[in-house]
Design an enzyme around this catalytic site. Sequence first.
Site, PDB file in Angstrom:
ATOM      1  N   GLU A  45      29.044 -11.109 -18.140  1.00 39.34           N
ATOM      2  CA  GLU A  45      28.696  -9.708 -18.340  1.00 39.34           C
ATOM      3  C   GLU A  45      29.294  -9.095 -19.607  1.00 39.34           C
ATOM      4  O   GLU A  45      28.552  -8.473 -20.392  1.00 39.34           O
ATOM      5  CB  GLU A  45      29.113  -8.868 -17.112  1.00 39.34           C
ATOM      6  CG  GLU A  45      28.367  -9.232 -15.843  1.00 39.34           C
ATOM      7  CD  GLU A  45      29.098 -10.251 -14.984  1.00 39.34           C
ATOM      8  OE1 GLU A  45      29.021 -10.135 -13.746  1.00 39.34           O
ATOM      9  OE2 GLU A  45      29.753 -11.146 -15.567  1.00 39.34           O
ATOM     10  N   CYS A  58      34.330  -7.104 -14.277  1.00 37.29           N
ATOM     11  CA  CYS A  58      33.035  -7.009 -14.951  1.00 37.29           C
ATOM     12  C   CYS A  58      32.289  -5.747 -14.517  1.00 37.29           C
ATOM     13  O   CYS A  58      31.503  -5.186 -15.284  1.00 37.29           O
ATOM     14  CB  CYS A  58      32.192  -8.247 -14.656  1.00 37.29           C
ATOM     15  SG  CYS A  58      32.858  -9.750 -15.414  1.00 37.29           S
TER      16      CYS A  58
END
Length: 431
Positions: free
Chosen positions: A56, A88
Site C-alpha cells: 500500500e 497501512c
Amino acid sequence: MSVTGDDEGFMAAAIRLSRQHLGRTATNPSVGCLIVRNGVVVGSAVTAPGGRPHAEPQALAEADELARGATAYVTLEPCSHHGKTPPCAEALISYGVARVVISVTDPDPRVSGRGISMLRDAGIEVTTGVLEVEGRRSLAAYLTRQTKNRPYVTLKLAVSTDGMIGRPGEGQVAITGPQARAQVQALRAETDAILVGIGTAIADDPLLTVRTPGLEAQSPIRIVLDPSLALPLTSKLVQTAREVPVIVVASEEVSPLAADAPPSVPPEISATRGEIGKERDSHSQDDLSSPGSEDAGKRVGHDSISPGEMPGRAEGGDAPAETANVESRRAALEAAGVEIVYCNPYHPQVLLPALATRGISSLLVEGGAKTARLFLEADLVDRIHLYQAPVIIGEGGIESPLQATDIPSGFAHRGTYIFGADRLDEYEREN
C-alpha cells in the site's frame, strides 16, 4: 456501493500482481495493491522482497496527489498495528483515498477487522470479499500459517504411464520433458522450502535449487529428512549448503544431548543445538511468531513413528553406522554449512508447526515415494501437482504413492495444463 465489473477486473489485476513476489517476502504475505482514479491505474505495487515495504505505501507514493479521492484495490486487509512500519490503514487515510476494495480479511487477530474499522471510522467507504476465492488462493501460504500454524504443503509427483516415479538404484530418472521441468522450477521459485527424504537425497543426489536464468536467487531452503545423519558430504546439497541453506532433520536419538540424558527423560528439542523451534527470520508482518507456536517444539514420543520408519533408518536405506561415527558426521555436516535440527523426521504433525515458527509459510514435497506417502497419510497435503508423462518405466519400477484415479477425498480438481507431451493436473484441498 455494490461490487461492479470494474471492481472485479481491478482486483483480478491486483491478485496477479501479488503473485510476482510469492516466496520472496519472508513471513509477510505477498500483497498486491492498485490505486485507481477515474478508471485509470495511477499507482501499483506488490510487497517488496524481504516483506517490506508493504504494497500500500509503495502504490500510494507512486500515485502521490492522484491518490486523493481514488479507490485502492488491496488483496489483503490493510494492517492496522504498529510493527516495524506504520499501519497501512493509516497511510491510506493520510493520502485521502475515498474507497478501499479488499479481497481477503486478514486472520491475524491483531488485524482482522481492525484495518477495516480504521478506514470506515475515517469516512472511507470499504468493500470486502471481492474475488475472495481467488484472493485466498494467492494468499494460501500466509493464511495457512496464520490459521493452522503450519506451512501450506504442495506435493509434486511425476508419474509414468505405467504408474511409476522412477527405478531403484538408477538415481534421477527423467519422466517429464523440458517444458514440464521448467514449470517445476517456477513452482520452486515461489516456495519457501523444498523437502525430500534421505533415500531420495542419496539415490538422486539432487540440487533442489531454481536453475531458471534470472531466478536462481529465489531458490528455496532445502530440507532433508535424515534420521541418522546419513547425507553424504560429497552430495550436491552439502557442497552448496553455504550458497543455499540446507536443513537436515535428524532423529532426537542422535542429538548431542541424547547420550547424556537419563534413559527415562529424553532430551527436549528446545535444549539441543539447532533446535527446530528457532525463528528463521525476525521479519514478520506482526513481528511475532504464529499463534500456537509455543507448542511447536514439543517432543514426539517413540510411539508416534510411522510403521516401517524407525528412527535411524534412512528412507529406503540401510541401518545407520555405529553411534561412534555420529558425532564426526554431525561435525562435518555443520562445518560444511548444513544446519541440523532434532525432531522426529517421520512425524510431520510436529515438524510442520516447527517450520512455521521459523518463518516457512510454504513447503514443496518432492520426494520420494515414502515421504510423499508420509504427508498424505498424515492428511497434511494442501495441494497436489500430478504430472503424467507418456513414458514407460517397466517392471521393477518405484510405484507412485498417488495416481489420478485415487486422489484423496476432500480435494477439488483445479485445472489441467499441457506442457509438451506431459499433462499436469492440479488438485487443492477444499477446506
